[in-house]
Design an enzyme around this catalytic site. Structure first.
Site, PDB file in Angstrom:
ATOM      1  N   LYS A  32      -2.148   3.165  -4.374  1.00  0.00           N
ATOM      2  CA  LYS A  32      -1.197   4.105  -4.972  1.00  0.00           C
ATOM      3  C   LYS A  32      -0.873   3.765  -6.429  1.00  0.00           C
ATOM      4  O   LYS A  32      -0.694   4.668  -7.246  1.00  0.00           O
ATOM      5  CB  LYS A  32       0.089   4.162  -4.154  1.00  0.00           C
ATOM      6  CG  LYS A  32       0.990   2.950  -4.276  1.00  0.00           C
ATOM      7  CD  LYS A  32       2.303   3.147  -3.566  1.00  0.00           C
ATOM      8  CE  LYS A  32       3.180   1.911  -3.662  1.00  0.00           C
ATOM      9  NZ  LYS A  32       3.604   1.619  -5.035  1.00  0.00           N
ATOM     10  N   THR A  33      -0.807   2.475  -6.751  1.00  0.00           N
ATOM     11  CA  THR A  33      -0.497   2.095  -8.127  1.00  0.00           C
ATOM     12  C   THR A  33      -1.588   2.570  -9.074  1.00  0.00           C
ATOM     13  O   THR A  33      -1.315   3.051 -10.181  1.00  0.00           O
ATOM     14  CB  THR A  33      -0.325   0.566  -8.245  1.00  0.00           C
ATOM     15  OG1 THR A  33       0.697   0.143  -7.333  1.00  0.00           O
ATOM     16  CG2 THR A  33       0.064   0.168  -9.651  1.00  0.00           C
ATOM     17  N   ARG A 609       0.752  -6.606   5.262  1.00  0.00           N
ATOM     18  CA  ARG A 609       0.678  -7.521   4.116  1.00  0.00           C
ATOM     19  C   ARG A 609      -0.602  -8.345   4.188  1.00  0.00           C
ATOM     20  O   ARG A 609      -0.997  -8.959   3.196  1.00  0.00           O
ATOM     21  CB  ARG A 609       1.866  -8.498   4.096  1.00  0.00           C
ATOM     22  CG  ARG A 609       3.268  -7.935   3.935  1.00  0.00           C
ATOM     23  CD  ARG A 609       3.386  -6.933   2.837  1.00  0.00           C
ATOM     24  NE  ARG A 609       3.138  -5.589   3.319  1.00  0.00           N
ATOM     25  CZ  ARG A 609       2.775  -4.563   2.575  1.00  0.00           C
ATOM     26  NH1 ARG A 609       2.583  -4.714   1.291  1.00  0.00           N
ATOM     27  NH2 ARG A 609       2.581  -3.359   3.100  1.00  0.00           N
TER      28      ARG A 609
END
Length: 757
Positions: A32-33, A609
């Site tokens: 997404k970044t 994560r």
């Protein structure tokens, strides 16, 4: 334009479709970044949009800095003109420009949480209330919650619901404290973090000319981590984008874990209701984790009813199954985790920094720390006392803040007798009371201290006033570093710390020197246009938890942190410890379905994560609140599809899985679960890949299952029930699958979707 070649089709769609309202649902590890970064770069390079007219909001300064640097590599120094930063930093910038509209000075102080709590303590004491009833944390949370829901003190004290709630909680003076707190902040020329949002809403509500100015300025509005926004943040951005309608939100409802901070998951779930023409783009390919980790996480989050449907998948290798460790106690849990880290480091040639130990509460770190120390494994705890919250740092910062804003009550209280000047607490209280009764600022009162204080104390206050005036002159003549160094020396703080030759004293002295180094770095930064002390103090005040971590030259350590702190991070190997009922999920989060679903999202965040390996651990006994407690394994363990879980026999002395009800290790449930998992693994012929579930896959209630019914299995795909076999509680179904042939499954554990005719 080369950057577009690095994107998959949905990512590219998110970058190139720039007009109108857009929601990008970005699964964990889906890039997404990159999409948000390239979207902004595309606006500038292809659409020729002026960077000054782009507003991009994040939740950490670190995220904003990284994005700006990546954009600058594509578009050049124009990226520095973007309005990009955290909600609080961007709105603080607007509020400083428009402060006079609300009656504040442009150099208003920003109170952090500890400043706010200190003021609350003072108010409770001055009102003669019991601080055991009106606990600072409870009062602070109540005021913060009201502000985040845009409830002013005027609304609060006239709202019968709040009045009734406070009376039932035996805290009838809560509204009066809220009123006094707001008024004291205002007289001090100070805003707390919540005020930065609350007052921006007031500014745009009451001053339409100001709102119109910023509506015309920001032609494109983008919001990262939209699932973490609260009502106040949502309304501000909705107002700002209401004219242009070019609003793009990026987020993942499955990672909404901050309700306790006021985040409202309904913002993302109901976004389409406010924007009927909304374009929805789903980033569903996970680039971070192995297939087994992705599938395990998917099987858990599937249990939540409040969610936006998506099918997260990956092309990464299958990887290891999720490991499960059972221990007899929390101390043994720590030892087993440390042993596992030691073994994986040696066998897989990994570094300490490749490992993270995640827990639900900070108190769980003790057993982990002890075990790591005994194994000589270096570690670091995230989320401890940040650098800027240390006493000596707060002391010097308070001197700097009071020099800038002479009416800052909390800074005044902190430094007026530091180092000691013979000004006692009663004298300080007299000054504060005089300011309150005469509706004056602190500075006005202390310049006339001879009228209200005994001569000795008054003379000391006069000397203090002279000192602050000399600091103020220095600010006007020197840069931030020279001014701060001058104040640190002339105030006497540096000498007092230098004279303390204990180890702690030396550390405190070095910390102050490090603060001065940080100010020097700020001044020497070529990209920093405003090098004033006011600018540095504003930057420090707006640091988020994620930005506050200490810098460590030795980066090779095992990472210990709460799951909330791990949001946005990734590690090769992740241990999720304390997987027990009433601990995770927390006992405090079992009162409603909404709370439980938030806990499940938190577990989903923990699982995702990990890049290569996840290990879950639970203990059969644990000391909690000073008492030894028998523990039950977390329901979340059971919610993972058993096909993706492996009992780590090397680190378990008892039977596989144990009894998920009482930990005895002899239950029929545990044995059947293991048997079912073995059956499913053996059922995959060489060269065949397991089925990818349909996007709308959800297990059905199999109590109604009968022969002839069509079903879907998450791994074996589609099939038909050929035979039913009932032996007490162990119901079995023989199913002919299209690609895997005939399989007999235990319905207690098999996840089957009954196909509608």
């Amino acid at each position: 334009m080369d950057y577009l070649s690095h994107l998959n089709p949905p990512q590219r769609e998110g970058v190139e479709n720039l007009e109108g309202p857009t929601m990008i649902i970005a699964g964990a590890g889906s890039g997404k970044t990159r999409v948000l970064t390239y979207r902004i770069a595309h606006l500038i390079t292809v659409k020729n949009v002026d960077p000054f007219s782009i507003l991009a909001l994040t939740f950490t300064n670190k995220a904003a800095k990284e994005m700006r640097e990546r954009i600058e590599k594509i578009v050049g120094t124009d990226a520095r003109n973007l309005w990009m930063g955290t909600f609080h930093s961007v709105f603080a910038r607007i509020l400083r420009a428009e402060a006079d509209k609300l009656g504040y000075p442009s150099n208003f102080t920003i109170y952090d949480t500890e400043d706010s709590k200190a003021l609350i303590r003072a108010i409770v004491r001055e009102m003669g209330l019991d601080d055991k009833v009106y606990k600072q944390n409870v009062v602070y949370s109540r005021i913060s919650g009201a502000k985040n829901n845009l409830v002013s003190w005027q609304n609060y004290i006239n709202n019968p619901v709040y009045i009734s709630d406070d009376e039932q909680a035996q805290k009838p003076k809560m509204g009066a404290i809220y009123k006094e707190y707001v008024q004291r902040c205002f007289r001090s020329g100070a805003m707390d973090f919540d005020d930065l949002l609350f007052n921006t809403n007031v500014l745009f509500r009451d001053h339409l000319d100001v709102l119109n100015k910023y509506q015309q300025r920001f032609k494109y509005v983008m919001i990262d981590e939209f699932q973490d926004t609260n009502i106040s943040q949502y309304l501000i951005t909705k107002r700002l984008s209401s004219v242009q309608q070019n609003i793009c939100v990026v987020g993942d409802d499955a990672q909404s874990i901050y309700a306790f901070r006021g985040a409202n998951i309904q913002n993302i779930l109901n976004f389409e209701k406010d924007y009927p023409d909304l374009r929805v783009i789903k980033l569903e390919q996970n680039y971070r984790s192995t297939q087994n980790i992705v599938n395990a996480a998917n099987s858990v989050i599937l249990k939540n009813s409040a969610q936006l449907k998506k099918n997260i998948w990956t092309q990464n290798d299958d990887g290891e199954l999720v490991h499960l460790i059972k221990s007899t106690s929390d101390n043994e849990e720590g030892r087993l985790v440390a042993s596992s880290i030691f073994e994986d480091k040696n066998n897989k040639k990994l570094e300490n920094k490749d490992f993270a130990i995640l827990y639900r509460t900070n108190s769980q770190s003790r057993a982990m720390e002890e075990a790591l120390r005994k194994s000589s494994i270096p570690y670091r705890i995230y989320g401890g006392l940040s650098f800027y919250q240390r006493k000596e740092i707060k002391d010097l910062l308070s001197y700097l803040r009071f020099t800038i804003n002479h009416n800052d009550e909390q800074s005044f209280r902190r430094i007026i007798n530091l180092p000691k000047r013979g000004i006692g607490a009663s004298s300080v209280d007299k000054i504060v009371v005089a300011a309150f009764e005469n509706e004056l600022g602190i500075w006005d009162v202390i310049q006339k201290s001879q009228r209200i204080l005994p001569s000795r104390a008054a003379n000391a206050v006069d000397n203090f006033v002279t000192l602050i005036k000399s600091f103020k002159i220095r600010i006007e003549r020197a840069d931030a570093y020279d001014t701060a160094a001058f104040i640190a020396k002339q105030s006497g703080l540096l000498k007092e710390l230098y004279d303390d030759k204990t180890i702690e004293g030396l550390n405190r002295y070095e910390n102050v020197q490090e603060l001065l180094n940080a100010i020097k770095e700020f001044v020497d930064d070529e990209q920093q246009e405003d090098k004033s002390l006011e600018a540095f103090i504003a930057d420090v005040a707006l640091l988020t938890d994620a930005d506050n971590e200490d810098k460590d030259n030795n980066n090779d350590h095992v990472n210990l942190m709460t799951i909330h702190s791990a949001k946005g991070l990734e590690f090769k190997h992740v241990f999720i410890v304390g997987m027990e009922e009433d601990l995770f999920p927390s006992q405090m989060m079992l009162n409603s379905r909404a709370d439980l679903e938030e806990e499940r999202r938190l577990f989903y965040v923990a699982l995702t994560r990990a890049m290569e390996k996840v290990t879950l651990s639970y203990a059969l006994t644990r000391y909690r609140f000073g008492r030894l407690k028998n523990c039950e394994p977390s329901r979340f363990i059971e919610e993972i599809d058993p096909a993706y879980v492996k009992v780590d026999r090397k680190f378990n002395r008892s039977e596989p899985m144990g009894d998920l009800n009482n930990g005895s290790g002899n239950s029929v449930y545990a044995k059947n679960l293991v048997a079912q998992r073995k059956t499913e693994r053996k059922a995959v012929p060489p060269g065949k890949k397991l089925h990818t579930p349909s996007p709308d896959f959800a297990p059905s209630d199999t109590r109604t299952l009968d022969t002839g019914m069509k079903v879907e299995h998450p791994k074996f795909g589609f099939g038909e029930v050929k035979k039913m076999d009932v032996q007490g509680a162990n119901r079995k179904a023989t199913i002919e699958f299209e690609n895997f042939g005939e399989k007999t499954l235990l319905l207690t554990f098999a996840k089957l979707r009954i196909m509608e005719d």
